[in-house]
Design an enzyme around this catalytic site. Sequence first.
Site, PDB file in Angstrom:
ATOM      1  N   MET A  30       0.964  -1.058  -0.106  1.00  0.00           N
ATOM      2  CA  MET A  30      -0.080  -0.115  -0.156  1.00  0.00           C
ATOM      3  C   MET A  30       0.894   1.242  -0.061  1.00  0.00           C
ATOM      4  SD  MET A  30      -3.441  -1.064   2.101  1.00  0.00           S
ATOM      5  CE  MET A  30      -2.789  -0.879   3.694  1.00  0.00           C
ATOM      6  N   TYR A  32       3.999   4.168   0.869  1.00  0.00           N
ATOM      7  CA  TYR A  32       4.565   4.524   2.002  1.00  0.00           C
ATOM      8  C   TYR A  32       6.052   3.846   2.550  1.00  0.00           C
ATOM      9  CZ  TYR A  32       5.344   8.716   5.013  1.00  0.00           C
ATOM     10  OH  TYR A  32       5.920   9.690   5.477  1.00  0.00           O
ATOM     11  N   HIS A  34       9.041   1.456   3.893  1.00  0.00           N
ATOM     12  CA  HIS A  34       9.917   1.514   5.028  1.00  0.00           C
ATOM     13  C   HIS A  34      10.730   0.296   4.929  1.00  0.00           C
ATOM     14  CE1 HIS A  34       7.268  -1.628   6.664  1.00  0.00           C
ATOM     15  NE2 HIS A  34       6.555  -0.910   6.760  1.00  0.00           N
ATOM     16  N   GLY A  36      10.835  -2.582   5.869  1.00  0.00           N
ATOM     17  CA  GLY A  36      10.299  -3.722   5.730  1.00  0.00           C
ATOM     18  C   GLY A  36       9.853  -4.060   4.441  1.00  0.00           C
ATOM     19  N   HIS A  37       9.276  -3.074   3.816  1.00  0.00           N
ATOM     20  CA  HIS A  37       8.994  -3.180   2.417  1.00  0.00           C
ATOM     21  C   HIS A  37      10.151  -3.261   1.436  1.00  0.00           C
ATOM     22  CE1 HIS A  37       5.601  -0.420   3.746  1.00  0.00           C
ATOM     23  NE2 HIS A  37       5.033  -1.460   2.909  1.00  0.00           N
TER      24      HIS A  37
HETATM   25  P1  AMP Z   1       1.602  -2.922   3.261  1.00  0.00           P
HETATM   26  O1  AMP Z   1       1.957  -1.928   2.549  1.00  0.00           O
HETATM   27  O2  AMP Z   1       1.563  -2.422   4.956  1.00  0.00           O
HETATM   28  O3  AMP Z   1       0.244  -3.445   3.149  1.00  0.00           O
HETATM   29  O4  AMP Z   1       2.765  -3.972   3.304  1.00  0.00           O
HETATM   30  C1  AMP Z   1       3.008  -4.613   2.201  1.00  0.00           C
HETATM   31  C2  AMP Z   1       3.937  -5.666   2.528  1.00  0.00           C
HETATM   32  O5  AMP Z   1       5.023  -5.533   3.226  1.00  0.00           O
HETATM   33  C3  AMP Z   1       3.102  -6.971   3.105  1.00  0.00           C
HETATM   34  O6  AMP Z   1       3.502  -8.392   2.883  1.00  0.00           O
HETATM   35  C4  AMP Z   1       3.437  -6.670   4.645  1.00  0.00           C
HETATM   36  O7  AMP Z   1       3.350  -7.936   5.543  1.00  0.00           O
HETATM   37  C5  AMP Z   1       4.819  -6.414   4.420  1.00  0.00           C
HETATM   38  N1  AMP Z   1       5.371  -5.623   5.667  1.00  0.00           N
HETATM   39  C6  AMP Z   1       4.915  -4.680   6.361  1.00  0.00           C
HETATM   40  N2  AMP Z   1       5.698  -4.202   7.200  1.00  0.00           N
HETATM   41  C7  AMP Z   1       6.844  -5.190   7.404  1.00  0.00           C
HETATM   42  C8  AMP Z   1       7.824  -5.349   8.340  1.00  0.00           C
HETATM   43  N3  AMP Z   1       8.030  -4.582   9.470  1.00  0.00           N
HETATM   44  N4  AMP Z   1       8.642  -6.467   8.118  1.00  0.00           N
HETATM   45  C9  AMP Z   1       8.310  -7.381   7.036  1.00  0.00           C
HETATM   46  N5  AMP Z   1       7.459  -6.755   6.119  1.00  0.00           N
HETATM   47  C10 AMP Z   1       6.541  -5.911   6.331  1.00  0.00           C
END
Ligand code: AMP
Length: 285
Positions: A30, A32, A34, A36-37
């Site tokens: 989605m 933004y 960081h 993790g992404h």
């Molecule tokens: P989102 O943009 O929050 O929907 O996340 C996109 C992807 O990044 C999803 O597969 C999340 O599980 C993964 N994600 C988000 N935060 C983290 C994190 N801290 N560590 C690892 N993967 C993450």
Amino acid sequence: MKIINSIAPMQSFAEALRLQGKKISFVPTMGYFHEGHLDLMREARKMADCLVVSIYVNPTQFGPKEDLSKYPRDFDRDSKMAQDVGVDVIFYPPNEEMYPENYQTYVNVEKVTQNLCGLSRPGHFRGVTTICNKLFNIVKPHVAVFGKKDYQQFITIKRMVTDMNLDLEIIGLPTVREADGLAMSSRNVYLKENERVSALNLVKSLKLAQKLYDSGERKSSRILSEVTGLIKSAPYTEIDYVKICDATTLMDIDEIATQAVIALAVKVGTTRLIDNHVFGDPLNT
Ligand code: AMP
């Protein structure tokens, strides 16, 4: 890096790659971004010839009282970060194409979505599985990479792919944390300074759960009472749930006998944060 902002060109691009025998990896997000992404992207980059990342804040996974309109967005910043980690294509579709007028089809995974976030966010996983199904049909990946930070989401997507015979592999990667242990999340930007301190109790409580487990404790109720005590001791926190579940079925368990996960959702100030830990796995902090 290519930016594709419409469905048909994304599908023809993917189809052309497939006809050339090229492998496609995919990270749905989605935006933004960081670390993790970025970690998912770096790993996914190694798995295929072409890495596609989607940026789409999916309205169907937000409840009526949730943060859809104020969800953080910064496309220019995201595309620079994506380029730096070697993303080949950003897929950035508009709402009108993803959910046109008269849209009426949804995918629902029944059991693993019931507990945990399924209780407090009705319809959330239906939105997640629907959008992932659509994105898989558009991006045509051979492999899609998800973060285990959203553990229930990861299990749900795996279930959907198996049950619907989708021809792709789902990989889950460990949670990336800040230096002090806080799980990275796009929503962390909402936290005020004093709330951020309280938010640290989430990871501390997961560590405490692992410590109790290491000392031989297997009764969920005993672990949960210590963990909830620790979270409640921090100001600005309001627990949505803290549960110990079977790591595959995500049903509550009284005793830890099989592989188990402790999962929690806590509101810190007005920000709802989630975190989890599979007992026995490393807790990277
Ligand atoms: P989102 O943009 O929050 O929907 O996340 C996109 C992807 O990044 C999803 O597969 C999340 O599980 C993964 N994600 C988000 N935060 C983290 C994190 N801290 N560590 C690892 N993967 C993450």
